[in-house]
Design an enzyme around this catalytic site. Structure first.
Site, PDB file in Angstrom:
ATOM      1  N   THR A 136       0.819  -1.210   0.000  1.00 29.79           N
ATOM      2  CA  THR A 136       0.000   0.000   0.000  1.00 29.79           C
ATOM      3  C   THR A 136       0.856   1.265   0.000  1.00 29.79           C
ATOM      4  O   THR A 136       1.971   1.264   0.548  1.00 29.79           O
ATOM      5  CB  THR A 136      -0.899  -0.005   1.259  1.00 29.79           C
ATOM      6  N   ASP A 137       0.307   2.346  -0.543  1.00 31.74           N
ATOM      7  CA  ASP A 137       1.011   3.637  -0.486  1.00 31.74           C
ATOM      8  C   ASP A 137       1.175   4.122   0.959  1.00 31.74           C
ATOM      9  O   ASP A 137       2.012   4.984   1.236  1.00 31.74           O
ATOM     10  CB  ASP A 137       0.297   4.696  -1.347  1.00 31.74           C
ATOM     11  N   GLU A 138       0.369   3.566   1.886  1.00 32.12           N
ATOM     12  CA  GLU A 138       0.430   4.053   3.275  1.00 32.12           C
ATOM     13  C   GLU A 138       1.780   3.770   3.929  1.00 32.12           C
ATOM     14  O   GLU A 138       2.107   4.389   4.944  1.00 32.12           O
ATOM     15  CB  GLU A 138      -0.691   3.426   4.110  1.00 32.12           C
ATOM     16  N   TYR A 161      -1.474  -0.355  11.159  1.00 33.89           N
ATOM     17  CA  TYR A 161      -1.707  -1.047   9.873  1.00 33.89           C
ATOM     18  C   TYR A 161      -0.535  -0.816   8.919  1.00 33.89           C
ATOM     19  O   TYR A 161       0.059  -1.771   8.396  1.00 33.89           O
ATOM     20  CB  TYR A 161      -3.017  -0.562   9.228  1.00 33.89           C
ATOM     21  N   LYS A 165       2.332  -3.403   7.318  1.00 31.50           N
ATOM     22  CA  LYS A 165       2.549  -3.618   5.875  1.00 31.50           C
ATOM     23  C   LYS A 165       4.002  -3.289   5.503  1.00 31.50           C
ATOM     24  O   LYS A 165       4.616  -4.000   4.703  1.00 31.50           O
ATOM     25  CB  LYS A 165       1.583  -2.750   5.047  1.00 31.50           C
TER      26      LYS A 165
HETATM   27  P1  NAD Z   1      -9.865  -7.046   2.730  1.00 34.00           P
HETATM   28  O1  NAD Z   1      -9.828  -6.729   4.189  1.00 34.00           O
HETATM   29  O2  NAD Z   1     -11.088  -6.752   1.953  1.00 34.00           O
HETATM   30  O3  NAD Z   1      -9.548  -8.595   2.518  1.00 34.00           O
HETATM   31  C1  NAD Z   1      -8.553  -9.272   3.222  1.00 34.00           C
HETATM   32  C2  NAD Z   1      -8.745 -10.774   3.004  1.00 34.00           C
HETATM   33  O4  NAD Z   1      -7.682 -11.455   3.676  1.00 34.00           O
HETATM   34  C3  NAD Z   1     -10.050 -11.313   3.588  1.00 34.00           C
HETATM   35  O5  NAD Z   1     -10.679 -12.181   2.670  1.00 34.00           O
HETATM   36  C4  NAD Z   1      -9.608 -12.065   4.831  1.00 34.00           C
HETATM   37  O6  NAD Z   1     -10.470 -13.148   5.177  1.00 34.00           O
HETATM   38  C5  NAD Z   1      -8.225 -12.548   4.411  1.00 34.00           C
HETATM   39  N1  NAD Z   1      -7.339 -12.813   5.547  1.00 34.00           N
HETATM   40  C6  NAD Z   1      -7.092 -11.995   6.611  1.00 34.00           C
HETATM   41  N2  NAD Z   1      -6.235 -12.590   7.460  1.00 34.00           N
HETATM   42  C7  NAD Z   1      -5.913 -13.804   6.916  1.00 34.00           C
HETATM   43  C8  NAD Z   1      -5.051 -14.864   7.296  1.00 34.00           C
HETATM   44  N3  NAD Z   1      -4.343 -14.818   8.447  1.00 34.00           N
HETATM   45  N4  NAD Z   1      -4.947 -15.953   6.494  1.00 34.00           N
HETATM   46  C9  NAD Z   1      -5.664 -16.031   5.346  1.00 34.00           C
HETATM   47  N5  NAD Z   1      -6.510 -15.062   4.939  1.00 34.00           N
HETATM   48  C10 NAD Z   1      -6.624 -13.955   5.708  1.00 34.00           C
HETATM   49  O7  NAD Z   1      -8.602  -6.315   2.108  1.00 34.00           O
HETATM   50  P2  NAD Z   1      -8.455  -5.584   0.697  1.00 34.00           P
HETATM   51  O8  NAD Z   1      -8.939  -4.201   0.809  1.00 34.00           O
HETATM   52  O9  NAD Z   1      -8.964  -6.476  -0.365  1.00 34.00           O
HETATM   53  O10 NAD Z   1      -6.854  -5.508   0.596  1.00 34.00           O
HETATM   54  C11 NAD Z   1      -6.119  -6.602   0.046  1.00 34.00           C
HETATM   55  C12 NAD Z   1      -4.642  -6.280   0.112  1.00 34.00           C
HETATM   56  O11 NAD Z   1      -4.373  -5.102  -0.635  1.00 34.00           O
HETATM   57  C13 NAD Z   1      -4.124  -6.002   1.523  1.00 34.00           C
HETATM   58  O12 NAD Z   1      -2.860  -6.596   1.640  1.00 34.00           O
HETATM   59  C14 NAD Z   1      -4.041  -4.498   1.603  1.00 34.00           C
HETATM   60  O13 NAD Z   1      -3.022  -4.105   2.483  1.00 34.00           O
HETATM   61  C15 NAD Z   1      -3.706  -4.137   0.170  1.00 34.00           C
HETATM   62  N6  NAD Z   1      -4.171  -2.824  -0.300  1.00 34.00           N
HETATM   63  C16 NAD Z   1      -5.462  -2.444  -0.143  1.00 34.00           C
HETATM   64  C17 NAD Z   1      -5.888  -1.229  -0.665  1.00 34.00           C
HETATM   65  C18 NAD Z   1      -7.323  -0.769  -0.539  1.00 34.00           C
HETATM   66  O14 NAD Z   1      -7.632   0.352  -0.921  1.00 34.00           O
HETATM   67  N7  NAD Z   1      -8.245  -1.590  -0.069  1.00 34.00           N
HETATM   68  C19 NAD Z   1      -4.977  -0.404  -1.334  1.00 34.00           C
HETATM   69  C20 NAD Z   1      -3.639  -0.824  -1.458  1.00 34.00           C
HETATM   70  C21 NAD Z   1      -3.259  -2.051  -0.959  1.00 34.00           C
HETATM   71  O1  DAU Z   2      -4.117   4.011   0.618  1.00 34.76           O
HETATM   72  C1  DAU Z   2      -4.371   2.638   0.564  1.00 34.76           C
HETATM   73  C2  DAU Z   2      -5.172   2.226   1.780  1.00 34.76           C
HETATM   74  O2  DAU Z   2      -6.494   2.701   1.574  1.00 34.76           O
HETATM   75  C3  DAU Z   2      -5.163   0.721   2.006  1.00 34.76           C
HETATM   76  O3  DAU Z   2      -3.854   0.307   2.301  1.00 34.76           O
HETATM   77  C4  DAU Z   2      -6.094   0.344   3.163  1.00 34.76           C
HETATM   78  O4  DAU Z   2      -6.168  -1.064   3.295  1.00 34.76           O
HETATM   79  C5  DAU Z   2      -7.476   0.882   2.852  1.00 34.76           C
HETATM   80  O5  DAU Z   2      -8.359   0.611   3.928  1.00 34.76           O
HETATM   81  C6  DAU Z   2      -7.418   2.394   2.591  1.00 34.76           C
HETATM   82  O6  DAU Z   2      -7.063   3.103   3.814  1.00 34.76           O
HETATM   83  P1  DAU Z   2      -7.743   4.502   4.205  1.00 34.76           P
HETATM   84  O7  DAU Z   2      -7.577   4.703   5.656  1.00 34.76           O
HETATM   85  O8  DAU Z   2      -7.276   5.576   3.308  1.00 34.76           O
HETATM   86  O9  DAU Z   2      -9.275   4.153   3.806  1.00 34.76           O
HETATM   87  P2  DAU Z   2     -10.662   4.470   4.551  1.00 34.76           P
HETATM   88  O10 DAU Z   2     -11.738   4.099   3.590  1.00 34.76           O
HETATM   89  O11 DAU Z   2     -10.710   3.904   5.919  1.00 34.76           O
HETATM   90  O12 DAU Z   2     -10.632   6.053   4.690  1.00 34.76           O
HETATM   91  C7  DAU Z   2     -10.488   6.889   3.554  1.00 34.76           C
HETATM   92  C8  DAU Z   2     -10.405   8.332   4.068  1.00 34.76           C
HETATM   93  O13 DAU Z   2     -11.691   8.696   4.592  1.00 34.76           O
HETATM   94  C9  DAU Z   2      -9.425   8.516   5.215  1.00 34.76           C
HETATM   95  O14 DAU Z   2      -8.827   9.792   5.107  1.00 34.76           O
HETATM   96  C10 DAU Z   2     -10.302   8.463   6.468  1.00 34.76           C
HETATM   97  C11 DAU Z   2     -11.613   9.036   5.981  1.00 34.76           C
HETATM   98  N1  DAU Z   2     -12.839   8.490   6.607  1.00 34.76           N
HETATM   99  C12 DAU Z   2     -12.977   7.144   6.645  1.00 34.76           C
HETATM  100  C13 DAU Z   2     -14.107   6.558   7.181  1.00 34.76           C
HETATM  101  C14 DAU Z   2     -14.287   5.059   7.257  1.00 34.76           C
HETATM  102  C15 DAU Z   2     -13.802   9.328   7.083  1.00 34.76           C
HETATM  103  O15 DAU Z   2     -13.682  10.578   7.036  1.00 34.76           O
HETATM  104  N2  DAU Z   2     -14.937   8.777   7.613  1.00 34.76           N
HETATM  105  C16 DAU Z   2     -15.127   7.417   7.702  1.00 34.76           C
HETATM  106  O16 DAU Z   2     -16.177   6.965   8.223  1.00 34.76           O
END
Ligand code: NAD
Ligand code: DAU
Length: 356
Positions: A136-138, A161, A165
């Site tokens: 992730t960019d985070e 988190y 990562k």
């Molecule tokens: P998500 O939370 O929707 O899904 C995570 C999945 O991993 C779930 O199906 C969960 O059951 C499984 N899991 C969790 N712990 C486990 C374990 N110990 N063993 C096996 N399975 C397990 O997450 P997502 O949003 O789909 O993100 C997927 C990946 O992409 C993550 O690694 C996250 O850091 C990365 N990522 C997410 C975003 C985003 O915007 N959502 C952006 C950049 C990177």
């Molecule tokens: O940047 C990539 C990341 O994006 C991934 O690595 C993470 O897994 C994914 O969850 C996401 O993280 P964020 O914290 O950016 O996503 P979230 O949807 O939780 O929040 C997006 C923005 O909105 C953040 O600045 C917090 C804000 N927010 C979020 C929620 C849930 C609110 O203002 N209100 C809310 O209720």
């Protein structure tokens, strides 16, 4: 030379990005077998993959990435050519209230996968191998008003988190440098699209607007996120898996920065139209709440390396992507209701009857 896996292990494939990736990858690569290892935490939903039930090229295994024996069995038994590692605890807010599971899954679980992958690859069981860490960019921390994250930006994570990562990314680097494991590591910006768990901002907004519930905006709402459609992310992963040189790190993003409050207003206005409400009606649900501790101010990805090396560019405009996403949620209220009621958690028993 293009890397063409015949057998892929995907971890976390029942989550948001993993399930979108499996659908897209299997459609593009019908001859590749896909084994999905997922422990089905609260974020794992097999309904995301119900269209694949009975497909002989797909296998679901319920299990933990930290279970070394199970991982070894899958890698050897399925002659896995590549591991695409999505499994993680992914929600920043949960990491603030309970960081331990983030370290266990994201750091220690990733280390188990790396170690079993190293043994499998060194055994010579497969001619070539890739370990693909989805990050992730985070991990880069927070930007001020200007500038972009490049692959050279030092890691500076601010939440439990993102620290977990970053820990996994460092282990991936170490396995490549120390053992020569053919690794790939990507760092993507915020994804949006179908099957997004409604604890995250965009699906939470859609769900709350439909149900006329308050829309919580953290702090002043001026934090910036860089949004990419999940299927553009999936396509970037497939391109990098096939074409990138082992050891590579790539940022993934589509130059699409939005202040949170602007996204909230946009989703409110689009849903005013869809739900035939008065213009401005949904904006009245906006509620500013206490800020997230350590809330990163701005993320913005420079994905030049990926565009220049491999020619990847996003195919969605944000306008079309967000419209399609809103329409998907409106057409899939049963999926949302299953998630919010918790009934999606029974789907494993229903589909597999306790067997794998
Ligand atoms: P998500 O939370 O929707 O899904 C995570 C999945 O991993 C779930 O199906 C969960 O059951 C499984 N899991 C969790 N712990 C486990 C374990 N110990 N063993 C096996 N399975 C397990 O997450 P997502 O949003 O789909 O993100 C997927 C990946 O992409 C993550 O690694 C996250 O850091 C990365 N990522 C997410 C975003 C985003 O915007 N959502 C952006 C950049 C990177
Ligand atoms: O940047 C990539 C990341 O994006 C991934 O690595 C993470 O897994 C994914 O969850 C996401 O993280 P964020 O914290 O950016 O996503 P979230 O949807 O939780 O929040 C997006 C923005 O909105 C953040 O600045 C917090 C804000 N927010 C979020 C929620 C849930 C609110 O203002 N209100 C809310 O209720």
């Amino acid at each position: 030379m293009t890397f063409s896996p015949a057998s892929l292990a995907v971890t976390g494939g029942a989550g948001f990005i993993g399930s979108n990736f499996i659908h897209a990858f299997m459609a593009n690569n019908p001859a590749c077998r896909v084994v999905n290892l997922d422990s089905l935490t609260y974020a794992g939903n097999l309904k995301n993959l119900s269209a694949l039930a009975g497909n002989p090229m797909y296998r679901f295994v319920k299990g933990d990435i930290g279970d070394a024996a199970l991982v070894a069995e899958i890698l050897a038994g399925e002659k896995i050519d590549a591991v695409v590692h999505f499994a993680a605890e992914s929600h920043v807010d949960r990491s603030i209230t309970g960081p331990e599971i983030f370290v266990r899954t994201n750091v220690l679980g990733s280390q188990v996968l790396l170690e079993e992958s190293r043994k499998h690859w060194q055994s010579g069981a497969v001619p070539d191998f890739r370990f693909f860490q989805i990050s992730t960019d985070e991990v880069y921390g927070s930007l001020g008003d200007t500038g972009y994250f490049t692959e050279e930006t030092p890691l500076s994570p601010n939440s439990p988190y993102s620290a977990s990562k970053a820990g996994a990314d460092m282990l991936v680097r170490a396995y490549h440098e120390t053992y020569g494991l053919p690794t790939l590591n990507t760092r993507c910006s915020n994804n949006y699209g179908p099957y997004h768990f409604p604890e995250k901002l965009i699906p939470l907004l859609i769900h709350n607007i439909i149900n006329r519930k308050p829309l919580p905006v953290y702090g002043d709402g001026r934090n910036v996120r860089d949004w990419l459609h999940v299927l553009d992310h999936a396509q970037a992963i497939e391109t990098i898996l096939k074409e990138a040189v082992p050891g590579s790190v790539y940022n993934i993003g589509g130059n699409n920065e939005w202040k949170n409050i602007d996204i909230v207003n946009l989703v409110c206005d689009l849903l005013d139209g869809r739900l035939e409400r008065d213009p401005g009606e949904n904006r009245r649900l906006i509620t500013f709440v206490k800020d997230r501790p350590g809330h990163d101010r701005r993320y913005a990805i420079d994905a030049t390396r990926l565009k220049q090396d491999l020619g990847w560019v996003p195919s969605y405009t944000f306008e079309s992507g967000i419209s399609e996403t809103i329409d998907w949620y409106l057409a899939n209220q049963e999926w949302v209701n299953d998630v919010t009621s918790g009934s999606y958690r029974e789907y494993y028993e229903i589909q597999y009857g306790g067997r794998q």
